[in-house]
Write a protein that holds these residues in place. Sequence first.
Motif, short mmCIF file in Angstrom:
data_model
loop_
_atom_site.label_atom_id
_atom_site.label_comp_id
_atom_site.label_asym_id
_atom_site.label_seq_id
_atom_site.Cartn_x
_atom_site.Cartn_y
_atom_site.Cartn_z
N ALA A 69 33.75 -5.60 0.42
CA ALA A 69 34.20 -5.52 -1.07
C ALA A 69 35.10 -6.91 -1.30
N PHE A 70 36.10 -7.42 -0.48
CA PHE A 70 36.62 -8.21 -0.61
C PHE A 70 35.88 -9.71 -0.59
N LEU A 71 35.01 -9.80 0.35
CA LEU A 71 34.03 -10.86 0.31
C LEU A 71 33.33 -11.16 -1.04
N GLU A 72 32.81 -10.01 -1.47
CA GLU A 72 32.19 -9.88 -2.63
C GLU A 72 33.03 -10.29 -4.02
N MET A 73 34.09 -9.85 -3.93
CA MET A 73 35.11 -10.12 -5.28
C MET A 73 35.42 -11.73 -4.97
N VAL A 74 35.43 -12.26 -3.96
CA VAL A 74 35.98 -13.65 -3.95
C VAL A 74 34.65 -14.68 -4.36
N ARG A 75 33.36 -14.10 -3.80
CA ARG A 75 32.05 -14.58 -4.47
C ARG A 75 32.09 -14.73 -5.78
N ASP A 76 32.59 -13.51 -6.39
CA ASP A 76 32.04 -13.44 -7.95
C ASP A 76 33.13 -14.25 -8.68
N LEU A 77 34.40 -14.12 -8.20
CA LEU A 77 35.69 -14.93 -8.67
C LEU A 77 35.24 -16.43 -8.80
N ARG A 78 34.62 -16.73 -7.51
CA ARG A 78 34.34 -18.32 -7.69
C ARG A 78 33.21 -18.41 -8.77
N ARG A 100 45.48 -9.95 0.53
CA ARG A 100 45.47 -10.78 1.56
C ARG A 100 46.49 -10.68 2.37
N ARG A 101 46.40 -11.03 3.83
CA ARG A 101 47.53 -10.78 4.65
C ARG A 101 47.56 -11.84 5.60
N LEU A 102 46.20 -12.39 5.94
CA LEU A 102 46.09 -13.48 6.90
C LEU A 102 45.72 -15.00 6.27
N PRO A 103 46.10 -15.95 6.67
CA PRO A 103 46.11 -17.22 6.34
C PRO A 103 44.78 -17.62 5.77
N GLU A 104 43.75 -17.04 6.49
CA GLU A 104 42.30 -17.30 5.92
C GLU A 104 41.73 -16.69 4.83
N ASP A 105 42.47 -15.40 4.46
CA ASP A 105 42.40 -14.56 3.37
C ASP A 105 42.93 -15.39 1.95
N PHE A 106 44.21 -15.81 2.37
CA PHE A 106 44.66 -16.54 1.27
C PHE A 106 43.94 -17.72 0.59
N HIS A 110 42.66 -18.30 -2.95
CA HIS A 110 43.27 -19.36 -3.76
C HIS A 110 42.03 -20.37 -4.31
N ARG A 111 41.07 -20.71 -3.41
CA ARG A 111 40.09 -21.48 -3.84
C ARG A 111 39.28 -21.02 -4.93
N ALA A 112 39.04 -19.70 -4.60
CA ALA A 112 38.06 -18.92 -5.73
C ALA A 112 38.91 -18.99 -7.14
N LEU A 113 40.16 -18.60 -7.09
CA LEU A 113 41.08 -18.74 -8.36
C LEU A 113 41.34 -20.10 -9.12
N GLN A 138 49.90 -23.34 -2.88
CA GLN A 138 49.30 -23.28 -1.73
C GLN A 138 50.14 -23.08 -0.67
N VAL A 139 50.89 -23.97 -0.47
CA VAL A 139 52.02 -24.05 0.56
C VAL A 139 52.80 -22.79 0.76
N VAL A 140 53.28 -22.25 -0.38
CA VAL A 140 54.00 -20.92 -0.30
C VAL A 140 52.98 -19.94 0.13
N GLY A 141 52.05 -19.78 -0.37
CA GLY A 141 51.04 -18.83 0.04
C GLY A 141 50.57 -18.84 1.48
N LEU A 142 50.29 -19.91 2.03
CA LEU A 142 50.06 -19.91 3.35
C LEU A 142 51.52 -19.62 4.21
N VAL A 143 52.64 -20.09 4.02
CA VAL A 143 53.64 -19.77 4.61
C VAL A 143 53.91 -18.17 4.72
N THR A 144 53.66 -17.56 3.64
CA THR A 144 53.92 -16.14 3.32
C THR A 144 52.92 -15.40 4.15
N SER A 145 51.77 -16.01 3.98
CA SER A 145 50.68 -15.28 4.69
C SER A 145 50.76 -15.52 6.28
N SER A 146 51.20 -16.52 6.73
CA SER A 146 51.53 -16.80 8.07
C SER A 146 52.65 -15.68 8.49
#
Length: 518
Positions: A69-78, A100-106, A110-113, A138-146
């Motif tokens: 569902a996460f992957l489908e949501m990102v696709r639709d948002l994009r 999101r909880r991992l950097p790749e999720d963020f 982020h790219r979709a939004l 993006q920097v804050v998000g990556l630091v947070t997710s890391s």
Amino acid sequence: MTAEEWIGDRCPVCSYARISEDKLEGDAVGVGRQHANNGEAADGLNWVVVARYTDNHLTAADPDIQRPAFLEMVRDLRARRTPDGVPVRGIIAVAEDRVRRLPEDFLRVHRALTVDRDGCFYVVDEKRHVDVHSDGAQVVGLVTSSSDEREVKKIKGRTARNTRDRAKEGKQSGGHRRFGWLPADPKTGRRNNEQLSPAESPYLRTAIEDIMTGKSERTVTRWLIAEKVPTVKGGKWQSTTVRNMVSNPAICGYRMLDGELVCDPETGLPVVGEWETIATPEEWRKILRRYNGYYKVDPETLKGDPSRGVRRRRKEVTQTRKYLMSGYLRCGRVDMSEQRCLSTMVGNPVSQRAPHGTYACNASNCPGVARRMDLVDQSITKLVQTILSEQYAAKEPEHKEWHGQAILDSLVKRKRLLKAAYNDGSMQPADFFEMLPDLDSQILESTKDHEDFLAEQEAKDFLAGFTPERWKDFDLRQKRIAIGTVIQTVIVHPLPKGRSTRAPFDPSLLEVVFRATA
């Protein structure tokens, strides 16, 4: 009314909900509550939820686990639209780590939004708009997710440590319900897998007994399906499911963790858990020996208990053969140089050309020998039943000790002393590694002798008091075990020159090679 007319001046967003495991019974209550909270918050923001995406029973802490569902949501948002063409510009969720909880999720979110300037993200519990468009977002998000990823690793480490500690104490540590035990009941305080299920445990016990008597997993699987017994998850019974169920050390109170049996560090003996059991340790060890291709036993750590040192292998167990005499038959054709072929003959199923099935030579350089499967099976079965009746009818099950145990114990002791000498520095490394391979080989061979002895004893005990009437109750695997106690191989000779292939079946062309112990 079109979707645009229904949306009006409101901001169209998607509601995302995820929970690692919804512990409540019935419908997915946890994710349902998240969507309800998201909807209420959207109303207060003049937003409207146009799509819901739900990942239930899925963790966001493991990069190897995909969230559909996460992957489908990102696709639709994009795309800024759902597959139905409904506009969607942002996300609303109860907490940021639900999405999101991992950097790749963020990065994906982020790219979709940020494909345009309309993307938005709102966190309900914090009543906070996430600024996805600022230069530092993006920097804050990556630091947070890391940081979240590090926290995830810490949580997983604590969970693993807690699991090990509880296992050493003989306590359950969660996990899915096992077949044969009752689920947790918060009202009565009953824990998961603590008490046997009155409905399921009789089936589990029968399966254990069938496997101990030599029946195949396929036979047990067919029986469970015929009895209309559901699996824990409601799926279809499989042979591997049966094998894992009956070989689980939990049936006798033991626990395996990370492929290793949990033992008391002081006594070295297996820890007995605080739950109801359905088999004895001796019965579990008997089943364990059945799966000596699926488990590896380290004899150095046995110390008188065959369940110690057990390691689970990834190698699958060899499946029961499909035909009664598969593997026993050899081609007896003689070539021009007076050499017998002696290649293995394989079973061919019933067909229009061979309505009774055939056993045929499998060698590419042999003209071939073939016989009707049903007639070969009948001939060998009659012979085997006669011999088994003579040898086992009057016998009682016996419990003989293996005569090579003292040698194996001495070899294991030698290796232990050798390692101690190496560890305390009284032996040179070169001497240690020169002696170790030979000693390991001797231990391996002696262990193999032990396994073979136990297998032979179990076969003899299984046949004690044999009568021909018992044969019809044997399944294919048990019949093959019985044949193997009497026959080593059968050489199938070709038809004599001039004899028609339509001539009556001649059992004298089957040369039976009996086992020396028969």
